[in-house]
Every structure is written in structure tokens, then in C-alpha cells.
Design a protein around this motif. Structure first.
Motif, PDB file in Angstrom:
ATOM      1  N   VAL A  82     -10.240  10.454 -11.082  1.00 55.74           N
ATOM      2  CA  VAL A  82      -9.518  10.099  -9.857  1.00 55.74           C
ATOM      3  C   VAL A  82      -8.224   9.352 -10.165  1.00 55.74           C
ATOM      4  CG1 VAL A  82      -9.672   8.777  -7.707  1.00 55.74           C
ATOM      5  CG2 VAL A  82     -11.674  10.055  -8.532  1.00 55.74           C
ATOM      6  N   ARG A  83      -8.262   8.431 -11.155  1.00 59.43           N
ATOM      7  CA  ARG A  83      -7.105   7.614 -11.525  1.00 59.43           C
ATOM      8  C   ARG A  83      -6.552   6.900 -10.288  1.00 59.43           C
ATOM      9  NH1 ARG A  83      -6.357   9.381 -16.631  1.00 59.43           N
ATOM     10  NH2 ARG A  83      -4.279   8.514 -17.016  1.00 59.43           N
TER      11      ARG A  83
ATOM     12  N   PRO B 216      -7.539   7.750 -21.110  1.00 54.10           N
ATOM     13  CA  PRO B 216      -7.634   6.457 -20.421  1.00 54.10           C
ATOM     14  C   PRO B 216      -6.792   6.441 -19.157  1.00 54.10           C
ATOM     15  CG  PRO B 216      -7.320   6.135 -22.777  1.00 54.10           C
ATOM     16  CD  PRO B 216      -7.138   7.608 -22.519  1.00 54.10           C
ATOM     17  N   MET B 217      -7.296   5.791 -18.135  1.00 56.43           N
ATOM     18  CA  MET B 217      -6.583   5.710 -16.866  1.00 56.43           C
ATOM     19  C   MET B 217      -5.674   4.481 -16.854  1.00 56.43           C
ATOM     20  SD  MET B 217      -9.442   4.197 -14.198  1.00 56.43           S
ATOM     21  CE  MET B 217      -8.269   3.285 -13.192  1.00 56.43           C
ATOM     22  N   PRO B 218      -4.576   4.527 -16.091  1.00 54.54           N
ATOM     23  CA  PRO B 218      -3.762   3.316 -15.911  1.00 54.54           C
ATOM     24  C   PRO B 218      -4.501   2.312 -15.033  1.00 54.54           C
ATOM     25  CG  PRO B 218      -2.939   5.088 -14.530  1.00 54.54           C
ATOM     26  CD  PRO B 218      -4.012   5.692 -15.388  1.00 54.54           C
ATOM     27  N   ALA B 219      -4.142   1.068 -15.164  1.00 53.85           N
ATOM     28  CA  ALA B 219      -4.770   0.030 -14.343  1.00 53.85           C
ATOM     29  C   ALA B 219      -4.453   0.259 -12.869  1.00 53.85           C
ATOM     30  CB  ALA B 219      -4.283  -1.337 -14.772  1.00 53.85           C
ATOM     31  N   PRO B 220      -5.433   0.083 -11.984  1.00 48.43           N
ATOM     32  CA  PRO B 220      -5.146   0.194 -10.546  1.00 48.43           C
ATOM     33  C   PRO B 220      -4.131  -0.863 -10.112  1.00 48.43           C
ATOM     34  CG  PRO B 220      -7.512   0.161 -10.962  1.00 48.43           C
ATOM     35  CD  PRO B 220      -6.851  -0.208 -12.245  1.00 48.43           C
TER      36      PRO B 220
ATOM     37  N   MET C 239       0.820  -1.214   0.000  1.00 50.15           N
ATOM     38  CA  MET C 239       0.000   0.000   0.000  1.00 50.15           C
ATOM     39  C   MET C 239       0.857   1.269   0.000  1.00 50.15           C
ATOM     40  SD  MET C 239      -3.287  -0.724   0.021  1.00 50.15           S
ATOM     41  CE  MET C 239      -4.452  -1.997   0.467  1.00 50.15           C
ATOM     42  N   THR C 240       2.165   1.128  -0.040  1.00 48.29           N
ATOM     43  CA  THR C 240       3.019   2.309  -0.035  1.00 48.29           C
ATOM     44  C   THR C 240       2.858   3.095  -1.333  1.00 48.29           C
ATOM     45  OG1 THR C 240       4.865   1.026  -0.929  1.00 48.29           O
ATOM     46  CG2 THR C 240       4.714   1.235   1.463  1.00 48.29           C
ATOM     47  N   GLY C 241       2.926   4.414  -1.224  1.00 51.39           N
ATOM     48  CA  GLY C 241       2.834   5.255  -2.404  1.00 51.39           C
ATOM     49  C   GLY C 241       1.444   5.448  -2.946  1.00 51.39           C
ATOM     50  N   VAL C 242       0.423   5.047  -2.214  1.00 50.63           N
ATOM     51  CA  VAL C 242      -0.954   5.213  -2.673  1.00 50.63           C
ATOM     52  C   VAL C 242      -1.385   6.657  -2.432  1.00 50.63           C
ATOM     53  CG1 VAL C 242      -3.363   4.543  -2.315  1.00 50.63           C
ATOM     54  CG2 VAL C 242      -1.565   2.804  -2.308  1.00 50.63           C
ATOM     55  N   THR C 243      -1.779   7.347  -3.496  1.00 50.96           N
ATOM     56  CA  THR C 243      -2.231   8.731  -3.360  1.00 50.96           C
ATOM     57  C   THR C 243      -3.730   8.876  -3.548  1.00 50.96           C
ATOM     58  OG1 THR C 243      -1.822   9.166  -5.712  1.00 50.96           O
ATOM     59  CG2 THR C 243      -0.017   9.619  -4.170  1.00 50.96           C
TER      60      THR C 243
ATOM     61  N   ARG D 151      -5.915  10.419  -0.792  1.00 49.52           N
ATOM     62  CA  ARG D 151      -7.236  11.016  -1.021  1.00 49.52           C
ATOM     63  C   ARG D 151      -8.215   9.885  -1.329  1.00 49.52           C
ATOM     64  NH1 ARG D 151      -3.636  14.267  -3.893  1.00 49.52           N
ATOM     65  NH2 ARG D 151      -4.041  13.000  -5.754  1.00 49.52           N
ATOM     66  N   VAL D 152      -9.357   9.903  -0.664  1.00 49.25           N
ATOM     67  CA  VAL D 152     -10.364   8.852  -0.847  1.00 49.25           C
ATOM     68  C   VAL D 152     -11.619   9.455  -1.462  1.00 49.25           C
ATOM     69  CG1 VAL D 152     -11.837   7.155   0.296  1.00 49.25           C
ATOM     70  CG2 VAL D 152      -9.477   7.477   1.077  1.00 49.25           C
ATOM     71  N   THR D 153     -12.072   8.863  -2.554  1.00 43.01           N
ATOM     72  CA  THR D 153     -13.328   9.250  -3.206  1.00 43.01           C
ATOM     73  C   THR D 153     -14.310   8.100  -3.070  1.00 43.01           C
ATOM     74  OG1 THR D 153     -12.195  10.648  -4.833  1.00 43.01           O
ATOM     75  CG2 THR D 153     -14.414   9.894  -5.395  1.00 43.01           C
ATOM     76  N   VAL D 154     -15.532   8.409  -2.647  1.00 41.97           N
ATOM     77  CA  VAL D 154     -16.589   7.409  -2.533  1.00 41.97           C
ATOM     78  C   VAL D 154     -17.669   7.718  -3.556  1.00 41.97           C
ATOM     79  CG1 VAL D 154     -18.401   6.442  -1.057  1.00 41.97           C
ATOM     80  CG2 VAL D 154     -16.156   6.991  -0.083  1.00 41.97           C
TER      81      VAL D 154
END
Length: 237
Positions: A100-101, A143-147, A1-5, A34-37
Motif C-alpha cells: 500500500v505504501r 522498503p516503504m517510505p515513512a508515512p 492531508m493534501t496530496g494523500v493518495t 484509496r483506503v485499505t483496512v
């Protein structure tokens, strides 16, 4: 989970995000993400909370999000019990995903008893590949990168098998407080006690004690790293 923005959660109904992964969300916020719901389906009224206005109920959702430290809540307000998967709903979710990406995505697990939860699982998995595609330009954005990680959470239909457990001992009180923000829903049942009990049960199963949330690993890209989701007892400090 490191580096998760950036983290994105897709919640079928208001409060499902709190029940399913509220402790993990509070942990992401603690770590600087940052968390988006995204709440897909709107309020379902009952005789127990009919006196609560839509504005008051929306305030409950906002208060729960504020308790967890959620950065943004997006409401689609799709009709309950008449909810249908459509291109419009898919594109709405694709639009948010591309904005959000996210590196981490949470959605209901694929075998939930609630039919609307299963529909939102399907919606999210389809919107994820759409958001990464060169097509669907009407949704806007590149297009967004894969999570890096896509996790399925449980609400009140526990998973028979899980691949990842997150220790939320330091966040359990925050999670319970967020559930208590839904004052109208607590008139139906003691959901605050329910989520504490579920987390205690999952903590006992995953590590023998404490509180935990468990997840189905739907997609994992890159090395898991120490304590990552390769095993059922993994979790970040």
C-alpha cells in the motif's frame, strides 16, 4: 492531508475501524484517497449472533467498508483471545504496508482498555519500522517510505489526551450507516447510537459543537500546513 493518495487502517476486530475513524475514512475517500483496512482478529461468536454464519458476518464487514468507500479489506483472521504477536503476523502486516505504501496510517491508541487493541497497537508500530527496513525480505517488496502521519484512534476507551481532532460533521451519517451494516453486533448493544454520541461529545470538546473524531499523533513528518494536526482542534474541511 493534501496530496494523500493511500491510507491504511489497522483494526483489531471487525467494526473497530468504523468506530474509531470511520468518519475520517469517508473523508479521505471523498478527497480521492484509496483506503485499505486490515482486520487482524477474526470473529468472536456469542449466543446473540450464533445463528449468523461466517459468510454472513464477512458480508457485514464488506457492506460496512462499501458504505465508507473503503477500497480494500484484508482479513488476517487471527484467533480471538488466543491472539499472539509472532513473526508470521508481523510479516503479514509488513507485506500489506509495503504493497500500500500509505501516507497516513491509523491504529488503536496505546492506552486502550482492551488488551487485544493494545497488542495490535504494538504489532502496527513494530511492523511500520520493519516495513521501512532493508531487512525482512521474506515479506516481499522494497522498503516503504515513512508515512507522513500516524494516528492513534479510540474505540470505547476514550483517550485522556489527544493532539488532533477531525471534524466529521459531513460524514457522521455515513459513519452511523456503516456501523448499522453490522446487524449482528447491534443485537449486543446500540453501537450506532454509541458512535453518534461519542462523536457529538468529541465535537463539543474540540470545537464547541458538531461531530468529531480525535486522535493521538504518533508520528508526523513534514509541515502540518494550515489546519493541520499541530493543535488539538485542527482538521481538514
Amino acid at each position: 492531508m493534501t496530496g494523500v493518495t493511500d491510507v491504511l487502517v489497522v483494526s483489531p476486530h471487525p467494526d473497530d475501524d468504523v468506530i474509531g475513524c470511520g468518519g475520517s475514512l469517508a473523508k479521505h475517500v471523498r478527497d480521492g484517497a484509496r483506503v485499505t483496512v486490515v482486520v487482524v482478529i477474526g470473529r468472536e461468536r456469542s449466543a446473540l449472533d450464533d445463528a449468523v454464519s461466517d459468510a454472513e458476518f464477512a458480508a457485514e464487514t464488506e457492506n460496512a467498508a462499501k458504505t465508507l468507500g473503503v477500497h480494500r479489506v484484508v482479513r488476517f483472521d487471527e484467533p480471538s483471545r488466543d491472539f499472539a504477536l509472532s513473526r508470521r503476523v508481523h510479516l503479514n502486516l509488513v507485506r500489506v504496508l509495503r504493497e500500500v505504501r500509505p501516507q497516513v496510517v491509523y491504529l488503536p491508541h496505546d492506552n486502550d482498555d482492551d488488551v487485544e487493541h493494545r497488542m495490535v497497537h504494538q504489532l502496527t508500530t513494530e511492523a511500520l519500522w520493519m516495513a521501512q527496513s532493508e531487512f525482512f525480505q521474506e515479506a516481499g517488496g522494497p522498503p516503504m517510505p515513512a508515512p507522513r502521519l500516524v494516528l492513534g484512534y479510540e474505540v470505547w476507551a476514550p483517550m485522556a489526551r489527544f493532539q488532533y481532532a477531525e471534524d466529521i460533521g459531513g460524514q457522521i451519517e455515513t459513519k452511523v450507516e456503516a456501523m448499522r451494516a453490522y446487524v449482528s453486533q447491534l443485537r449486543h448493544a446500540a453501537w450506532d447510537e454509541g458512535i453518534r454520541g461519542l462523536a457529538r461529545y468529541r465535537g463539543a470538546l474540540a470545537s464547541g459543537s458538531g461531530h468529531a473524531e480525535v486522535f493521538q499523533v504518533l508520528s508526523l513528518r513534514g509541515p502540518a500546513g494550515p489546519g493541520g494536526p499541530a493543535g488539538s482542534g485542527g482538521g481538514r474541511d
